[in-house]
Design a protein around this motif. Structure first.
Motif, PDB file in Angstrom:
ATOM      1  N   GLU A  31      -7.436  -7.402  -5.625  1.00 49.60           N
ATOM      2  CA  GLU A  31      -6.267  -6.661  -6.105  1.00 49.60           C
ATOM      3  C   GLU A  31      -5.592  -7.436  -7.230  1.00 49.60           C
ATOM      4  O   GLU A  31      -5.677  -8.645  -7.296  1.00 49.60           O
ATOM      5  CB  GLU A  31      -5.262  -6.463  -4.963  1.00 49.60           C
ATOM      6  CG  GLU A  31      -5.747  -5.557  -3.856  1.00 49.60           C
ATOM      7  CD  GLU A  31      -5.721  -4.075  -4.255  1.00 49.60           C
ATOM      8  OE1 GLU A  31      -5.037  -3.728  -5.245  1.00 49.60           O
ATOM      9  OE2 GLU A  31      -6.408  -3.287  -3.581  1.00 49.60           O
ATOM     10  N   ARG A  71       0.824  -1.218   0.000  1.00 53.37           N
ATOM     11  CA  ARG A  71       0.000   0.000   0.000  1.00 53.37           C
ATOM     12  C   ARG A  71       0.858   1.267   0.000  1.00 53.37           C
ATOM     13  O   ARG A  71       0.339   2.380  -0.065  1.00 53.37           O
ATOM     14  CB  ARG A  71      -0.917   0.041   1.225  1.00 53.37           C
ATOM     15  CG  ARG A  71      -2.072  -0.919   1.189  1.00 53.37           C
ATOM     16  CD  ARG A  71      -3.187  -0.438   0.279  1.00 53.37           C
ATOM     17  NE  ARG A  71      -4.428  -1.143   0.550  1.00 53.37           N
ATOM     18  CZ  ARG A  71      -5.108  -1.807  -0.380  1.00 53.37           C
ATOM     19  NH1 ARG A  71      -4.655  -1.878  -1.614  1.00 53.37           N
ATOM     20  NH2 ARG A  71      -6.227  -2.406  -0.063  1.00 53.37           N
ATOM     21  N   PHE A  87       0.017  -6.313  -7.165  1.00 55.29           N
ATOM     22  CA  PHE A  87      -0.106  -6.061  -5.724  1.00 55.29           C
ATOM     23  C   PHE A  87       0.413  -7.269  -4.941  1.00 55.29           C
ATOM     24  O   PHE A  87       1.211  -7.143  -4.013  1.00 55.29           O
ATOM     25  CB  PHE A  87      -1.574  -5.780  -5.380  1.00 55.29           C
ATOM     26  CG  PHE A  87      -1.823  -5.498  -3.924  1.00 55.29           C
ATOM     27  CD1 PHE A  87      -1.734  -4.207  -3.429  1.00 55.29           C
ATOM     28  CD2 PHE A  87      -2.151  -6.531  -3.046  1.00 55.29           C
ATOM     29  CE1 PHE A  87      -1.953  -3.939  -2.075  1.00 55.29           C
ATOM     30  CE2 PHE A  87      -2.371  -6.276  -1.706  1.00 55.29           C
ATOM     31  CZ  PHE A  87      -2.279  -4.982  -1.211  1.00 55.29           C
ATOM     32  N   PHE A  93      -8.697  -7.984  -0.641  1.00 56.07           N
ATOM     33  CA  PHE A  93      -7.346  -8.090  -1.198  1.00 56.07           C
ATOM     34  C   PHE A  93      -7.285  -9.054  -2.364  1.00 56.07           C
ATOM     35  O   PHE A  93      -6.415  -8.953  -3.206  1.00 56.07           O
ATOM     36  CB  PHE A  93      -6.349  -8.495  -0.112  1.00 56.07           C
ATOM     37  CG  PHE A  93      -6.048  -7.380   0.822  1.00 56.07           C
ATOM     38  CD1 PHE A  93      -5.035  -6.480   0.543  1.00 56.07           C
ATOM     39  CD2 PHE A  93      -6.795  -7.191   1.961  1.00 56.07           C
ATOM     40  CE1 PHE A  93      -4.770  -5.421   1.384  1.00 56.07           C
ATOM     41  CE2 PHE A  93      -6.538  -6.132   2.821  1.00 56.07           C
ATOM     42  CZ  PHE A  93      -5.526  -5.253   2.538  1.00 56.07           C
TER      43      PHE A  93
END
Ligand code: TYD
Length: 227
Positions: A172, A116, A176, A169
């Motif tokens: 993503e 992040r 990532f 997540f």
């Protein structure tokens, strides 16, 4: 079984890896092995592990809920951890129990700090004072290819019908998850005394044999018998 005592006060073991790396399965298998040797390990997880933590988990991971900013994400994971440590982990360690935790601080470093983009220092700064200064005795990093891990995680979600509640997540992109994996491997390389990197490819049995080997210095009865 004799000689099956935990290696001492503060036997705090954490398991890390990208989505679908098989952590939860391996923790379950390990807990069963420890139990068979007379050690009742406490299995817990982050986010979650407390009543408040499970609410924070829902707020963090429900894809329907508004996505928090990276900073808020960091603060919520850290809040979850502070509660979890005070309510669950520290009392168990003080009672001499072995604690097996599915994700811990290294997840925050890898996901919020690295992937992040908040930086490792921002994460570490929040973890300098009690109760957040607790560090694991050993961390098993199940290293898996993000393509395989994500496919496994999606398949599991479909099977369990949890696609909607655990997916933030997993939505993503590959980049990532590659960045999360790189961050984990860098953390492991920087602290080889604490980390054991375990190849997460192959069958559950293959991976279990590797995990047992990675912990056999702490629990000699885990040493895999030679064929
Ligand atoms: P987990 O339940 O372990 O997911 P999975 O079983 O799919 O691997 O973890 C939930 C998610 O929370 C996971 O996507 C990683 C994320 N996470 C962070 O981003 N930071 C953290 O500090 C923790 C503990 C988890």
């Amino acid at each position: 079984m004799s000689g099956a005592r935990p290696p001492g006060d503060g036997t705090f073991l954490t398991f890390e890896g990208i989505e679908g790396s098989g952590k939860s399965t391996q923790i379950r298998l390990l807990a069963r092995r420890l139990e068979a040797a007379g050690i009742a390990a406490l299995v817990t997880r982050e986010p979650g592990g407390t009543a408040l933590g499970e609410r924070l988990r829902a707020a963090l991971l429900e894809p329907g809920a508004a996505a928090p900013s990276p900073l808020v994400e960091l603060l919520l994971y850290t809040a979850d951890r502070a509660q979890h440590l005070a309510e669950v982990v520290e009392p168990a360690l003080a009672a001499g129990r072995v604690v097996l935790c599915d994700r811990y601080l290294d997840a925050t470093l890898a996901y919020q700090g690295a992937a992040r983009g908040l930086g490792l220092e921002a994460v570490e700064r929040l973890h300098r004072d009690p109760p957040l200064d607790r560090r694991p005795l050993r961390t098993v990093l199940l290293d898996a290819d993000p393509r395989e891990g994500l496919a496994r995680a999606r398949e599991r979600n479909r099977r369990l019908g949890t696609e909607r509640s655990e997916g933030r997540f997993e939505e993503e992109g590959l980049a990532f998850h590659e960045s999360v994996r790189r961050a984990y491997l860098a953390l492991a390389a920087a602290d080889p005394k604490r980390f054991r990197v375990v190849d997460g490819s192959g069958t559950e049995e293959d991976i279990e044999a590797r995990v047992r080997l990675a912990l056999a210095d702490l629990f000699p009865f885990l040493a895999v018998p030679r064929p």
